[in-house]
Scaffold this motif. Structure first.
Motif, PDB file in Angstrom:
ATOM      1  N   LYS A   5      66.810  55.146  55.747  1.00  0.00           N
ATOM      2  CA  LYS A   5      67.393  55.713  54.537  1.00  0.00           C
ATOM      3  C   LYS A   5      67.419  57.236  54.564  1.00  0.00           C
ATOM      4  O   LYS A   5      67.976  57.872  53.663  1.00  0.00           O
ATOM      5  N   SER A   6      66.822  57.825  55.578  1.00  0.00           N
ATOM      6  CA  SER A   6      66.910  59.269  55.783  1.00  0.00           C
ATOM      7  C   SER A   6      66.641  59.559  57.249  1.00  0.00           C
ATOM      8  O   SER A   6      66.072  58.735  57.968  1.00  0.00           O
ATOM      9  N   ARG A 184      75.035  60.229  49.126  1.00  0.00           N
ATOM     10  CA  ARG A 184      74.506  60.651  50.434  1.00  0.00           C
ATOM     11  C   ARG A 184      74.337  62.167  50.379  1.00  0.00           C
ATOM     12  O   ARG A 184      75.292  62.906  50.113  1.00  0.00           O
ATOM     13  N   LEU A 205      80.242  61.963  57.005  1.00  0.00           N
ATOM     14  CA  LEU A 205      79.404  61.343  55.978  1.00  0.00           C
ATOM     15  C   LEU A 205      80.023  60.056  55.449  1.00  0.00           C
ATOM     16  O   LEU A 205      79.308  59.150  55.005  1.00  0.00           O
ATOM     17  N   CYS A 211      71.987  56.812  58.583  1.00  0.00           N
ATOM     18  CA  CYS A 211      71.569  58.221  58.570  1.00  0.00           C
ATOM     19  C   CYS A 211      71.377  58.792  59.967  1.00  0.00           C
ATOM     20  O   CYS A 211      71.822  59.907  60.261  1.00  0.00           O
ATOM     21  N   ILE A 235      69.642  64.034  56.517  1.00  0.00           N
ATOM     22  CA  ILE A 235      70.533  63.186  55.727  1.00  0.00           C
ATOM     23  C   ILE A 235      69.696  62.196  54.928  1.00  0.00           C
ATOM     24  O   ILE A 235      68.746  61.599  55.452  1.00  0.00           O
ATOM     25  N   ASP A 237      70.049  58.960  52.118  1.00  0.00           N
ATOM     26  CA  ASP A 237      70.860  57.977  51.404  1.00  0.00           C
ATOM     27  C   ASP A 237      70.120  57.488  50.162  1.00  0.00           C
ATOM     28  O   ASP A 237      68.883  57.360  50.166  1.00  0.00           O
ATOM     29  N   SER A 244      64.093  56.580  49.471  1.00  0.00           N
ATOM     30  CA  SER A 244      64.921  57.219  50.498  1.00  0.00           C
ATOM     31  C   SER A 244      64.068  57.710  51.658  1.00  0.00           C
ATOM     32  O   SER A 244      64.466  58.596  52.400  1.00  0.00           O
TER      33      SER A 244
END
Length: 414
Positions: A5-6, A184, A205, A211, A235, A237, A244
Motif C-alpha cells: 500500500k506504499s 494515490r 500514477l 506502489c 507512493i 495508496d 497505507s
C-alpha cells in the motif's frame, strides 16, 4: 499476495556520484528529504532529518496532533542540523528540503519546506499539494514570469526555505487534508518533478500498477530522460482499510546508510562510510540547489537581477530581429537587382516589346517592365512564331533582345 500500500525508492541519477536524497515509507509516516550544499554535506543533512522525523511514525488521536508532531519534528531536525554543523565546521552550509505526511484515518497531516513536492492523484486528476519555496516560484506567484519560463530560469535552483544551520526557527508549511479510498499520494524530490512532465507523472500514477511497480516506473522514466539529479519517490495508496503502511517500514537514500562519528584532533567528524563526499565532474554535474534565506534585501536584489536579465534578453531578441529583417531586406534587394540584369521578348497589347527583368512576380510586385516598344504587330508574324512570342523569348542582354526583334521583323516580311 497482498499488494503493497506504499513504497519508497531512491536513485543516485546518471551524473551525481552520491545520493543526497533520503526517503521513508512507514506505518503512518511518509517523507522525502533532498539534501543541499553539495559535498558540504547534503547527504548528511537529509539523513539526519529523516532519522529524526521518522520518530513521529506513531498513532495519533487526531489529525491536529499529527500535524503538530510533524511540525515539531521538523523544528527538532533543524536544531539537530545546526548542532551537527557547530561540531563539524566542514559541514557548514548543508541543508535539506522536507515533504512529509502522517495519515490519521481519512486525513493526511502535511508538513513541508523547500522544493520537494507532494502530489495527489484523485479520480483521474493530478494536483500539486505543496508550493515550492524557491525564488522562481515567487516570480511566478507575482506574475513576473510564467511557469514555462521558471523551468529554464538561471535562478531556478535558489531555495528560500530549507532546514539547516541558518535559521533557528524556519517557517514550515503545514496542513490537514482529507483523503478517500482510491486516492494515490506521491512525494518526490525535484529530481523527479524537474525532469518529468506532470502528464507523464499522471500517466504513471493512473496505470493501475501497485506502489512498488509505479515507483520503479517513475524512476525509470526519469532516468530515461537523463536524470542528472538524485531522484526519490514515495507512493501511498488509500483504500477502505485506513491502512497505507509499508511492512516493514522502508528507508531509502542516504538515510539508509548508517552514520558514524570518529574522533579527530578533539573534534568529531561525521561521515557516511559508503558515500564519502566524492568530488564530482564539474563539466557534467547538475547545479546544486542554492539556499538564500528569505529577506527583503536579498529578494529585492534577485528581482532587480531578474529585471536586468529580462531586459538583456529583450535587447538580444530585438537585435536579432533587426538583423533578421535587415538580412531579409538585403536578400530581396539583391534578388531584385539580379532580375534586372535579364531581358526577354514578349507581347503587349498585340505588339512585340522588350522586357527587362523576369516573368515571375513577388506577391503583388512584378519583376519585369517594358524597356522598348516596337511597331511590329504579333498578328503579322507567322503562326508558329506568334505562339513563341506569347510564351516569351529569353535574351542574354538588351542587344540580344533587339537582335531577336529584328529576326522577328524579317520573318514577318516573308
Amino acid at each position: 499476495m497482498t499488494q503493497p500500500k506504499s513504497a519508497a525508492l531512491s536513485n543516485v541519477g546518471k551524473i551525481r556520484s552520491n545520493n543526497q536524497d533520503s526517503g521513508y515509507a512507514g506505518t503512518r509516516l511518509f517523507v522525502v528529504a533532498d539534501g543541499m550544499g553539495g559535498h558540504a554535506g547534503g547527504d548528511v543533512a537529509s539523513a539526519i532529518a529523516i532519522r529524526r522525523i521518522r520518530e513521529t511514525d506513531k498513532q495519533y488521536t487526531s489529525p491536529g496532533d499529527a500535524e503538530f508532531a510533524l511540525q515539531s519534528s521538523l523544528i527538532a531536525a533543524n536544531q539537530l542540523l545546526a548542532e551537527t554543523v557547530f561540531e563539524h565546521q566542514e559541514l557548514t552550509g548543508m541543508g535539506t528540503t522536507v515533504s512529509a505526511m502522517l495519515r490519521v484515518g481519512d486525513s493526511m497531516a502535511i508538513a513541508h519546506i523547500g522544493d520537494s513536492r507532494i502530489y495527489l492523484w484523485r479520480e483521474g486528476e493530478l494536483s500539486q499539494i505543496t508550493a515550492d519555496h524557491t525564488f522562481v516560484q515567487r516570480l511566478v506567484d507575482s506574475g513576473r514570469i510564467t511557469a514555462e519560463e521558471a523551468a529554464v530560469h538561471p535562478r531556478r535552483s535558489v531555495l528560500m526555505r530549507v532546514l539547516g544551520d541558518v535559521d533557528a526557527a524556519p517557517e514550515i508549511d503545514t496542513a490537514i487534508l482529507g483523503t478517500q479510498p482510491g486516492d494515490r499520494w506521491l512525494i518526490c524530490s525535484d529530481g523527479l518533478s524537474s525532469y518529468l512532465a506532470e502528464d507523464r507523472i499522471k500517466k504513471a500514477l493512473a496505470a493501475g500498477l501497485d506502489c512498488e511497480q509505479t515507483s520503479r516506473r517513475l524512476v525509470k522514466e526519469t532516468l530515461d530522460h537523463g536524470a542528472p539529479d538524485n531522484v526519490t519517490v514515495v507512493i501511498v495508496d488509500v483504500d477502505e482499510s485506513g491502512d497505507s503502511s509499508a511492512e516493514p517500514p522502508v528507508t531509502v537514500g542516504s538515510a539508509a546508510v548508517p552514520l558514524t562519528f570518529e574522533g579527530e584532533t578533539g573534534r568529531k567528524s561525521l561521515r557516511l562510510p559508503t558515500i564519502l563526499l566524492h568530488p564530482l565532474k564539474v563539466a557534467t554535474t547538475p547545479e546544486d540547489s542554492h539556499f538564500e534565506p528569505e529577506s527583503d534585501e536579498y529578494l529585492a536584489e534577485l528581482i532587480a537581477e531578474d529585471k536586468r536579465r529580462r531586459r538583456r534578453r529583450r535587447i538580444t531578441w530585438l537585435v536579432a530581429l533587426v538583423v533578421a529583417i535587415g538580412a531579409l531586406v538585403a536578400g530581396l534587394v539583391l534578388t531584385y537587382q539580379w532580375t534586372q540584369d535579364h531581358y526577354y521578348v514578349g507581347e503587349q497589347e498585340g505588339t512585340v516589346v522588350i522586357y527587362k527583368g523576369v516573368q515571375q512576380t513577388l506577391g503583388p510586385i512584378g519583376l519585369s517592365s517594358v524597356v522598348e516598344e516596337t511597331d511590329l504587330a504579333v498578328s503579322d508574324l507567322p503562326n508558329y512564331t506568334q505562339q513563341t512570342v506569347e510564351d516569351t523569348i529569353n535574351a542574354r542582354s538588351l542587344a540580344d533582345a533587339r537582335s531577336i526583334v529584328e529576326r522577328l521583323a524579317d520573318a514577318s516580311t516573308r
